[in-house]
Enzyme design. Structure first.
Site, PDB file in Angstrom:
ATOM      1  N   ARG A   1     -19.473  -8.102 -11.126  1.00 56.30           N
ATOM      2  CA  ARG A   1     -18.722  -7.392 -10.101  1.00 56.30           C
ATOM      3  C   ARG A   1     -18.274  -6.043 -10.647  1.00 56.30           C
ATOM      4  NH1 ARG A   1     -13.665  -9.939  -6.881  1.00 56.30           N
ATOM      5  NH2 ARG A   1     -12.953 -10.418  -8.969  1.00 56.30           N
TER       6      ARG A   1
ATOM      7  N   THR B   1     -15.495  -0.950  -7.335  1.00 53.52           N
ATOM      8  CA  THR B   1     -15.874  -1.205  -5.929  1.00 53.52           C
ATOM      9  C   THR B   1     -15.818  -2.689  -5.586  1.00 53.52           C
ATOM     10  OG1 THR B   1     -18.209  -1.529  -6.465  1.00 53.52           O
ATOM     11  CG2 THR B   1     -17.488   0.746  -6.031  1.00 53.52           C
TER      12      THR B   1
ATOM     13  N   ASP C   1      -8.646 -16.659 -12.652  1.00 54.36           N
ATOM     14  CA  ASP C   1     -10.072 -16.405 -12.903  1.00 54.36           C
ATOM     15  C   ASP C   1     -10.747 -17.726 -13.260  1.00 54.36           C
ATOM     16  OD1 ASP C   1     -12.548 -15.869 -14.388  1.00 54.36           O
ATOM     17  OD2 ASP C   1     -11.968 -13.772 -14.137  1.00 54.36           O
TER      18      ASP C   1
ATOM     19  N   ASP D   1     -12.883 -17.799 -16.563  1.00 56.77           N
ATOM     20  CA  ASP D   1     -12.045 -17.835 -17.769  1.00 56.77           C
ATOM     21  C   ASP D   1     -11.421 -19.211 -17.966  1.00 56.77           C
ATOM     22  OD1 ASP D   1     -12.523 -15.290 -18.649  1.00 56.77           O
ATOM     23  OD2 ASP D   1     -10.732 -14.413 -17.741  1.00 56.77           O
TER      24      ASP D   1
HETATM   25  N1  URA Z   1     -12.986 -14.953  -8.881  1.00 50.80           N
HETATM   26  C1  URA Z   1     -12.090 -15.766  -9.479  1.00 50.80           C
HETATM   27  O1  URA Z   1     -12.400 -16.398 -10.478  1.00 50.80           O
HETATM   28  N2  URA Z   1     -10.854 -15.856  -8.961  1.00 50.80           N
HETATM   29  C2  URA Z   1     -10.467 -15.191  -7.847  1.00 50.80           C
HETATM   30  O2  URA Z   1      -9.330 -15.345  -7.415  1.00 50.80           O
HETATM   31  C3  URA Z   1     -11.418 -14.355  -7.229  1.00 50.80           C
HETATM   32  C4  URA Z   1     -12.666 -14.248  -7.761  1.00 50.80           C
END
Ligand code: URA
Length: 213
Positions: free
Chosen positions: A108, A112, A204, A207
């Site tokens: 990502r 953007t 995340d 993670d």
């Molecule tokens: N990706 C993630 O891991 N968490 C989010 O909240 C959005 C995208």
């Protein structure tokens, strides 16, 4: 935000909701988080795969020979979106151990938030398989739309998308871009924040699955 629910399943099963609540808790450690992601994927997969085609085969029981149904044809492919989608793969494979596994790598853009492909390897023949695309978080929908675009470009037709948590914005975008696919969501959250994280979400997912930061 309004979207039609025709091709969307949002799970209400208490076991799925309970496990998602533990995922959300920031005190949940990597081991437990990883195990829960797998379990939820399996529970969701059980429902998402209810239309796998069957064919009768002959089996000899200790008593007699009978015709009995088994999964037909070229079965399935699981296609995780790297890297968080990997966490859901074993949950689906627990249900269908013979499924093939493809991979789609997208990153990502930090500014953007749009996805860019860096890896795509799919099992062939992809067009004859039921394809389950996995990503625990359906946030902006950019990665999900791009992943389904790639799979369709490679000939994939029967596509299901599975996310544990979705934001309304991402669900709407995926539905509008690909109205022909089935979408399975563990919980629909409130909204995205300014950094495109889902609120309340779970942080995340990549993670937390892999213990990175
Ligand atoms: N990706 C993630 O891991 N968490 C989010 O909240 C959005 C995208």
């Amino acid at each position: 935000m309004d979207f039609s629910m025709d091709n969307v399943t949002i799970f209400t099963h208490p076991l799925i909701q309970h496990k998602i609540s533990i995922l959300r808790d920031k005190r949940t450690g990597t081991n437990e988080f990883r195990a829960l992601i797998e379990e939820i994927a399996m529970l969701m997969g059980f429902e998402a795969l209810r239309d796998l085609p069957l064919q009768d085969v002959e089996v000899e029981t200790p008593i007699e020979t009978c015709m009995t149904p088994m999964i037909a044809g070229k079965k399935m492919a699981v296609v995780p979106i790297l890297r968080a989608g990997l966490g859901m793969v074993n949950g689906i494979l627990a249900l269908v151990p013979s499924a093939k596994v493809g991979h789609i790598g997208l990153y990502r853009d930090e500014v953007t938030h749009e996805p860019h492909e860096y890896y795509c390897k799919l099992p062939s023949p992809i067009e004859q398989r039921t394809i389950v695309v996995t990503d625990p978080m359906l946030a902006t929908g950019g990665s999900a739309v791009a992943a389904v675009d790639f799979i369709k470009q490679h000939g994939g037709r029967n596509i299901k998308f599975m996310a544990i948590i979705a934001a309304p914005e991402g669900l709407k975008r995926l539905q509008e871009s690909h109205p022909d696919i089935q979408i399975y969501i563990g919980h629909l959250d409130r909204q995205l924040n300014e950094n495109a994280y889902i609120c309340p979400g779970l942080g995340d997912a990549g993670d937390r699955i892999f213990g990175t930061k």
